[in-house]
Design a protein around this motif. Structure first.
Motif, PDB file in Angstrom:
ATOM      1  N   VAL A   1       0.827  -1.204   0.000  1.00 46.26           N
ATOM      2  CA  VAL A   1       0.000   0.000   0.000  1.00 46.26           C
ATOM      3  C   VAL A   1       0.865   1.259   0.000  1.00 46.26           C
ATOM      4  CG1 VAL A   1      -1.760   1.320   1.262  1.00 46.26           C
ATOM      5  CG2 VAL A   1      -1.865  -1.187   1.203  1.00 46.26           C
ATOM      6  N   TYR A   2       1.914   1.259   0.794  1.00 44.47           N
ATOM      7  CA  TYR A   2       2.670   2.488   1.038  1.00 44.47           C
ATOM      8  C   TYR A   2       4.072   2.498   0.421  1.00 44.47           C
ATOM      9  CZ  TYR A   2      -1.021   3.478   4.404  1.00 44.47           C
ATOM     10  OH  TYR A   2      -2.243   3.715   4.989  1.00 44.47           O
TER      11      TYR A   2
ATOM     12  N   ILE B   1      -5.151  -4.062  -2.647  1.00 42.60           N
ATOM     13  CA  ILE B   1      -6.416  -3.322  -2.553  1.00 42.60           C
ATOM     14  C   ILE B   1      -7.297  -3.630  -3.755  1.00 42.60           C
ATOM     15  CG2 ILE B   1      -7.444  -1.013  -2.639  1.00 42.60           C
ATOM     16  CD1 ILE B   1      -5.127  -0.025  -0.920  1.00 42.60           C
ATOM     17  N   ILE B   2      -6.706  -3.640  -4.941  1.00 44.53           N
ATOM     18  CA  ILE B   2      -7.471  -3.909  -6.166  1.00 44.53           C
ATOM     19  C   ILE B   2      -8.152  -5.278  -6.096  1.00 44.53           C
ATOM     20  CG2 ILE B   2      -7.280  -4.319  -8.655  1.00 44.53           C
ATOM     21  CD1 ILE B   2      -4.955  -2.268  -8.653  1.00 44.53           C
TER      22      ILE B   2
ATOM     23  N   LYS C   1      -8.794   5.049  -8.437  1.00 46.81           N
ATOM     24  CA  LYS C   1      -9.719   5.665  -7.487  1.00 46.81           C
ATOM     25  C   LYS C   1      -9.927   4.766  -6.273  1.00 46.81           C
ATOM     26  CE  LYS C   1     -12.382   8.558 -10.698  1.00 46.81           C
ATOM     27  NZ  LYS C   1     -13.726   8.803 -11.297  1.00 46.81           N
ATOM     28  N   LYS C   2     -10.025   3.468  -6.522  1.00 44.29           N
ATOM     29  CA  LYS C   2     -10.212   2.522  -5.418  1.00 44.29           C
ATOM     30  C   LYS C   2      -9.005   2.529  -4.491  1.00 44.29           C
ATOM     31  CE  LYS C   2     -11.235  -2.340  -4.367  1.00 44.29           C
ATOM     32  NZ  LYS C   2     -11.612  -3.671  -4.919  1.00 44.29           N
ATOM     33  N   ILE C   3      -7.799   2.486  -5.060  1.00 44.46           N
ATOM     34  CA  ILE C   3      -6.570   2.509  -4.244  1.00 44.46           C
ATOM     35  C   ILE C   3      -6.524   3.764  -3.397  1.00 44.46           C
ATOM     36  CG2 ILE C   3      -4.052   2.683  -4.333  1.00 44.46           C
ATOM     37  CD1 ILE C   3      -4.176   0.941  -6.880  1.00 44.46           C
ATOM     38  N   THR C   4      -6.832   4.910  -4.020  1.00 44.86           N
ATOM     39  CA  THR C   4      -6.794   6.187  -3.306  1.00 44.86           C
ATOM     40  C   THR C   4      -7.816   6.228  -2.181  1.00 44.86           C
ATOM     41  OG1 THR C   4      -6.062   7.331  -5.311  1.00 44.86           O
ATOM     42  CG2 THR C   4      -7.000   8.686  -3.558  1.00 44.86           C
ATOM     43  N   ALA C   5      -9.037   5.773  -2.466  1.00 46.13           N
ATOM     44  CA  ALA C   5     -10.111   5.830  -1.477  1.00 46.13           C
ATOM     45  C   ALA C   5      -9.848   4.888  -0.302  1.00 46.13           C
ATOM     46  CB  ALA C   5     -11.442   5.492  -2.136  1.00 46.13           C
TER      47      ALA C   5
END
Length: 324
Positions: A214-215, A229-230, A266-270
């Motif tokens: 993630v980071y 995440i995806i 968008k999903k990763i960001t949210a």
């Protein structure tokens, strides 16, 4: 003592020297193919390092170390089939290059070849080494099954997740180190402590992997950031977020998990934003440090001068310092 690089080169030479029959080609060519894809050869190198640490002959430990490497690659062949993965280390997976049946059967032979290699240890420790190898092999399979079960479950708990990564990832590190220690002449108690060191280190490493997915910096991490995440993969961060999220946060997280047609970026960001609000990275990092501390505690208890344990200590520190 041998350096890690020298031990990795020794394993690489051993892998290249492995000979398999030419026929049937569809059975044996995939084995040579998957082994030639490389990798860091860390697991077998750790077996040699453990043997060296106790003053053993690393040359005699090469066949069982190769058994660990062949077994590890066997699991990759079958895992890729179960995951329907198209690529492994940037190349076509065995089942993609040939077919699924070839992948299954070649993997089966790899497991047999691993046993043929592990059988080359001294008779005096053969039963103990086989017991470790068998327990490790079953554990890895159990971990893979738990991981697949988690894909269908919505109520995975942190303890269950930690046990899964212990089995799927960490027991092979512990098993390799324990086998190497026994070959090197270690006392049973010290060999068990070294197993604990590897197991705890393996759990910490996987938790770090969850965090970096993630980071992390993709150029330094070596793979796409946000992939977990995806795919809605049950990692420590997602499980902790589901546990902590309430009200609107919980609804938003559930929406992203159930949306199969959303924009990936968008999903990763949210989802990352929800993670930040819930501070799940800090929880994961705390857990990671707890396991690495347990690993070092076990290493410290081994009855050897620190200079003989220095290389393993440095290896563990280096492993846990991947940049994000």
């Amino acid at each position: 003592m041998n350096t890690l690089k020298n031990l990795q080169l020794l394993i690489e030479k051993g892998v290249n020297d492995l000979k398999f029959p030419l026929q049937p080609a569809e059975l044996y060519e995939p084995i040579t193919y998957i082994l030639a894809l490389g990798g860091k050869r860390l697991r077998p190198a750790l077996l040699l390092m453990a043997c060296d640490m106790f003053g053993g002959d690393t040359t005699s430990a090469v066949p069982p170390a190769l058994a660990i490497e062949v077994f590890h690659n066997f699991t990759l062949v079958h895992d890729d089939i179960m995951d329907n993965a198209p690529l492994r280390r940037g190349r076509a997976t065995v089942h993609e290059k040939w077919n699924t049946n070839v992948g299954i059967l070649s993997g089966d032979v790899m497991l047999v070849e691993a046993y043929k290699l592990i059988m080359q240890v001294e008779n005096s420790i053969l039963r103990d080494v086989l017991d470790i190898f068998n327990t490790t092999a079953v554990g890895v399979c159990e971990g893979q099954q738990f991981d697949m079960n988690f894909e269908r479950q919505t109520d995975v708990q942190i303890d269950a997740y930690l046990n899964m990564i212990r089995l799927k990832t960490a027991v092979l590190l512990g098993g390799a180190l324990k086998i190497g220690a026994l070959i090197g002449g270690a006392a049973a108690q010290d060999a068990e402590l070294l197993y604990t060191f590897g197991e705890q280190l393996g759990i910490a490493f996987q938790l770090q992997d969850d965090i970096l997915d993630v980071y992390g910096d993709p150029d330094k991490f070596g793979k796409q950031v946000g992939g977990d995440i995806i795919s809605n993969k049950k990692t420590y961060l997602l499980i902790k977020a589901i546990e902590l999220a309430q009200g609107q946060q919980a609804l938003e997280l559930l929406m992203w998990l159930n949306n199969d047609n959303c924009d990936n970026l968008k999903k990763i960001t949210a989802v990352t934003n929800i993670y930040n609000q819930l501070q799940v990275r800090q929880y994961a990092e705390q857990a990671m440090h707890e396991f690495i501390n347990k690993a070092f505690e076990a290493l410290h208890k081994i009855k050897l001068p620190f200079e003989q344990k220095q290389q393993l200590h440095d290896f563990a520190e280096g492993l846990m310092m991947r940049e994000n």
